[in-house]
Design a protein around this motif. Sequence first.
Motif, mmCIF file in Angstrom:
data_model
loop_
_atom_site.group_PDB
_atom_site.id
_atom_site.type_symbol
_atom_site.label_atom_id
_atom_site.label_comp_id
_atom_site.label_asym_id
_atom_site.label_seq_id
_atom_site.Cartn_x
_atom_site.Cartn_y
_atom_site.Cartn_z
ATOM 1 N N LEU A 176 23.742 7.214 -34.830
ATOM 2 C CA LEU A 176 24.240 7.064 -36.193
ATOM 3 C C LEU A 176 24.168 8.434 -36.856
ATOM 4 O O LEU A 176 23.137 9.117 -36.764
ATOM 5 C CB LEU A 176 23.392 6.069 -36.982
ATOM 6 N N THR A 177 25.235 8.837 -37.532
ATOM 7 C CA THR A 177 25.260 10.153 -38.172
ATOM 8 C C THR A 177 25.578 10.031 -39.659
ATOM 9 O O THR A 177 26.285 9.125 -40.086
ATOM 10 C CB THR A 177 26.304 11.071 -37.508
ATOM 11 N N ASP A 178 25.028 10.979 -40.412
ATOM 12 C CA ASP A 178 25.262 11.081 -41.856
ATOM 13 C C ASP A 178 25.030 9.743 -42.552
ATOM 14 O O ASP A 178 25.934 9.156 -43.154
ATOM 15 C CB ASP A 178 26.676 11.593 -42.126
ATOM 16 N N ILE A 179 23.793 9.295 -42.478
ATOM 17 C CA ILE A 179 23.406 8.020 -43.079
ATOM 18 C C ILE A 179 22.968 8.263 -44.522
ATOM 19 O O ILE A 179 22.128 9.127 -44.789
ATOM 20 C CB ILE A 179 22.259 7.376 -42.290
ATOM 21 N N ILE A 197 20.535 11.213 -44.137
ATOM 22 C CA ILE A 197 19.836 11.364 -42.860
ATOM 23 C C ILE A 197 20.862 11.876 -41.857
ATOM 24 O O ILE A 197 21.866 11.205 -41.596
ATOM 25 C CB ILE A 197 19.242 10.036 -42.384
ATOM 26 N N ALA A 198 20.622 13.051 -41.303
ATOM 27 C CA ALA A 198 21.628 13.673 -40.446
ATOM 28 C C ALA A 198 21.862 12.885 -39.167
ATOM 29 O O ALA A 198 23.003 12.722 -38.725
ATOM 30 C CB ALA A 198 21.221 15.108 -40.105
ATOM 31 N N LEU A 199 20.791 12.337 -38.577
ATOM 32 C CA LEU A 199 20.931 11.738 -37.243
ATOM 33 C C LEU A 199 19.867 10.690 -36.996
ATOM 34 O O LEU A 199 18.688 10.884 -37.323
ATOM 35 C CB LEU A 199 20.811 12.832 -36.170
ATOM 36 N N VAL A 200 20.292 9.573 -36.410
ATOM 37 C CA VAL A 200 19.396 8.594 -35.799
ATOM 38 C C VAL A 200 19.920 8.360 -34.388
ATOM 39 O O VAL A 200 21.084 8.005 -34.206
ATOM 40 C CB VAL A 200 19.349 7.263 -36.583
ATOM 41 N N ARG A 201 19.050 8.579 -33.387
ATOM 42 C CA ARG A 201 19.505 8.448 -32.000
ATOM 43 C C ARG A 201 18.493 7.667 -31.177
ATOM 44 O O ARG A 201 17.293 7.826 -31.346
ATOM 45 C CB ARG A 201 19.707 9.828 -31.373
ATOM 46 N N LEU A 202 19.006 6.821 -30.287
ATOM 47 C CA LEU A 202 18.167 6.019 -29.398
ATOM 48 C C LEU A 202 18.707 6.110 -27.985
ATOM 49 O O LEU A 202 19.904 5.917 -27.760
ATOM 50 C CB LEU A 202 18.153 4.549 -29.853
#
Length: 328
Positions: A176-179, A197-202
């Motif tokens: 997910l980017t630019d949250i 939030i710049a990045l969420v990664r899993l």
Amino acid sequence: MRALTAVVVVLAGLWCGYWFIGARGFDTAARNWVAQVQASGRQADVAAMVVQGFPNRFDLTVTEPRLSDPATGLGWQSAFFQVLSLSYKPWHVIVAFAPEQRLTSSRENVTLRSEKLQASVVAQPVPALPLDRITLIGNNLTLIGDGGWQIAAQALRFATRRAERGENAHDIALTLTDITPDASLTARFGTALPPQIALVRLDATTAFTAPIDRMALQSHPQIASIDLGEFRVDWGQIGLSAKGRITPDSAGFAEGDIRISLENWPLALDVAQSMGVIAAKDRKMWDQAAGFLTMTAADKTRIELPLTFKNGIALIGPLPVGTAPRLR
């Protein structure tokens, strides 16, 4: 020439027959799935289902679908969704969602809006149709709660594929980017963090107790293990990552160890204090504890913590910090 014409006519007739038989099978499979959901104790309703796309496609359009689970209170509804596939490759489908969907729960209902939300689903071409891979793409997503809150993300990318190791295991990736969190949240910590939030990664590998295939409604695949390659969040100058492995215990709670890494812990404590998570009178104690944990580290602003799930409890070191997540 007559022979060639006859061959073309025969082949065209065979293809037409194949398409109409396949279209009927596509429609029957969709209706059987709805019946299976209803038979499992859940609710599934549609206003209409139509298969089109002759001669090279099977395009199923479902109007006003409604799904709900009385046991959990979870539900989903939309104006429509479509399942699209090439007639010579029916085990690979594209699922297109409406621009607005409604998610319901016993706690709060949520509206999901998107400019684009599509999924590609590929099964193995064998009778059981076991899942091979999924790709989900979403652009300009917005979640709006009935309570007035709102969360947006510029892009969503989700993918799975059958793992090379482990039976019934799938590699999972989520980005997910630019949250943009709800304004009521960002207002609580002022300018300590940027509004996005710049990045969420899993990245993880999840094993299941049974294959994810067309019989999944009967076999009820459940999580057998989660190998967390990395879960990462980048928000301004704060970075949070986690790695480890968990499995469900006999009660269904997570059991195992996760290693958490927090970058720029002084700023993270500033944010926690501004949000009221840490009382001002306790700030010195938290600073001293973090300083002790990073005493021998090369990077004094980066702290690593062991998160353990055991007997339904989440612990950081010996200290309980909450309830372990339920996996089953």
